[in-house]
Design an enzyme around this catalytic site. Sequence first.
Site, short mmCIF file in Angstrom:
data_model
loop_
_atom_site.label_atom_id
_atom_site.label_comp_id
_atom_site.label_asym_id
_atom_site.label_seq_id
_atom_site.Cartn_x
_atom_site.Cartn_y
_atom_site.Cartn_z
N ASN A 210 52.66 24.32 52.58
CA ASN A 210 51.37 23.68 52.88
C ASN A 210 51.36 23.24 54.34
OD1 ASN A 210 52.42 20.86 53.01
ND2 ASN A 210 52.97 21.35 50.89
N LYS A 289 62.96 41.55 49.53
CA LYS A 289 61.55 41.56 49.91
C LYS A 289 60.76 42.44 48.93
CE LYS A 289 58.60 42.63 53.79
NZ LYS A 289 58.38 43.67 54.76
N PRO A 306 59.13 19.22 39.29
CA PRO A 306 59.28 17.82 38.86
C PRO A 306 58.62 16.89 39.86
CG PRO A 306 61.36 18.69 39.71
CD PRO A 306 60.40 19.83 39.67
N LYS A 338 46.46 7.20 40.70
CA LYS A 338 47.80 7.77 40.97
C LYS A 338 48.86 6.66 40.99
CE LYS A 338 47.39 11.59 43.36
NZ LYS A 338 47.13 12.49 44.47
N LYS A 342 51.82 6.79 38.25
CA LYS A 342 53.20 7.02 38.69
C LYS A 342 54.01 5.72 38.71
CE LYS A 342 52.13 11.14 41.44
NZ LYS A 342 52.72 12.11 42.37
N1 CTP Z 1 55.17 13.67 44.92
C1 CTP Z 1 56.48 13.86 44.57
N2 CTP Z 1 56.83 14.97 43.85
C2 CTP Z 1 55.91 15.89 43.49
C3 CTP Z 1 54.55 15.70 43.84
C4 CTP Z 1 54.20 14.57 44.56
O1 CTP Z 1 57.33 13.04 44.91
N3 CTP Z 1 56.29 16.94 42.81
C5 CTP Z 1 54.78 12.46 45.65
C6 CTP Z 1 54.33 12.66 47.07
O2 CTP Z 1 55.40 12.60 47.97
C7 CTP Z 1 53.34 11.54 47.27
C8 CTP Z 1 52.73 11.34 45.89
O3 CTP Z 1 53.68 11.89 44.99
O4 CTP Z 1 54.00 10.33 47.57
C9 CTP Z 1 51.37 11.95 45.70
O5 CTP Z 1 51.40 13.31 45.59
P1 CTP Z 1 50.09 14.20 45.27
O6 CTP Z 1 50.52 15.61 45.32
O7 CTP Z 1 49.00 13.78 46.18
O8 CTP Z 1 49.74 13.75 43.81
P2 CTP Z 1 49.75 14.52 42.49
O9 CTP Z 1 50.39 13.63 41.50
O10 CTP Z 1 50.38 15.85 42.68
O11 CTP Z 1 48.24 14.66 42.12
P3 CTP Z 1 47.13 15.75 42.54
O12 CTP Z 1 47.87 16.94 43.10
O13 CTP Z 1 46.45 15.99 41.31
O14 CTP Z 1 46.30 15.06 43.57
#
Ligand code: CTP
Length: 401
Positions: A210, A289, A306, A338, A342
């Site tokens: 990303n 590849k 995870p 969130k 979490k």
């Molecule tokens: N994060 C993490 N591990 C993952 C996904 C996210 O530790 N597999 C952490 C990121 O570092 C950040 C927070 O979770 O601190 C938010 O991540 P985000 O991707 O925005 O949230 P999601 O729970 O994935 O929700 P969505 O994609 O639906 O917005």
Amino acid sequence: MSDITSKKVVLGVTGGVAAYKAAELVRRLGDQGIGVHVVMTEAACGFITPATLQALSGNPVYTDMWDARISNSMAHIELSRDKAAIVIAPATADFMAKLVHGHADDLLSTLCLARDCALIVAPAMNRQMWENPATQRNVAQLEKDGITLLGPASGDQACGETGNGRMLEAQEIADAVAAFLAPKTLAGVNVLMTAGPTFEPIDAVRGITNRSSGKMGYAIARAAIGAGAKVTLISGPSSQPIPAGAMLTQVQSAADMFAAVKKHAKGADIFIGVAAVADYRVETPSEHKIKKTESDALTLKLLPNPDILAWVAGQAKPPFTVGFAAESQNLENYADEKRRRKKVNLIVANLAQNAIGADDNEVMLLDDSGTHKLMRAPKEAVAKDIVARIATLYKAAKKRR
Ligand code: CTP
């Protein structure tokens, strides 16, 4: 929030080739929210003009002891009066010798002698000048006098030689000055963090990633180090300069990042998840590849990764946990959802379209006490405010335990 943003320094520029880096240094100090007031020696004006540094700092530049702009003719005292430090960059061998002997024959040396604030010196000179016993004696004396020396570094020199004596890069000096000035609100606290994107392999050469640059995470690492924390930084691929003093583990995939976090989680007092972790990985990346075929579509099966942040927050005795939420709409509601889901202590929320790849950021902080909005500012300045808030909440949480 943090009081560093109201701090001002005198930047003293002396006459060496590295004076060209002073222009960049003014900008980098400004990014940290530090006000810069430049004083130049006559020799420095041979390398870079006062007009350049005046334009970049937004403040008048002084070179002369008798400058009529200081109404009481006390420039040598007035200019350092409300400053947190005088930073000499570059500092020539000659200027260091003057400092050792307490000379006061121009505005900058007089300011240094008459100061009641810290003095930080970034030497810049030819390798032989640096290694000369006279300079080394002066270095030892400056350290004895409580003056902070930054560098020098080793590398290519303007004279064509290679060796010790090169001035540190502007960003390194700005980081060190900001760390020096920052209140030590996290002294001795162990901070574990993730930053940057992750890279999920598809085959030997391709992958899913990303647009996260790592800028915000690295700025937070620097701010936490400045606040006195011991920082372990688990980072996905990023081209950002490594924060000085961080214990860095570089990883590629979310699985690697998770393993590294698990390894370091035990001693952490605070966990900050800044990384943009990929939500999915390819089930079976190809060792070689993948060759294209004209007719067939390629199907990749993606499995969920995870959630590292949720894992840390779900431990029996979790550290103080901080998460980030990048949303494209409904920022406050989604971020708060969130935070609760979490079970993290603090969520830093920003609009993805405002933050990714940008130098500035505008965030809101959500915790049990509600929502606090921070003004749009360079990521370095925002990082300091976030760290200040984390320190306050961490201390309060510790008291309650
Ligand atoms: N994060 C993490 N591990 C993952 C996904 C996210 O530790 N597999 C952490 C990121 O570092 C950040 C927070 O979770 O601190 C938010 O991540 P985000 O991707 O925005 O949230 P999601 O729970 O994935 O929700 P969505 O994609 O639906 O917005």
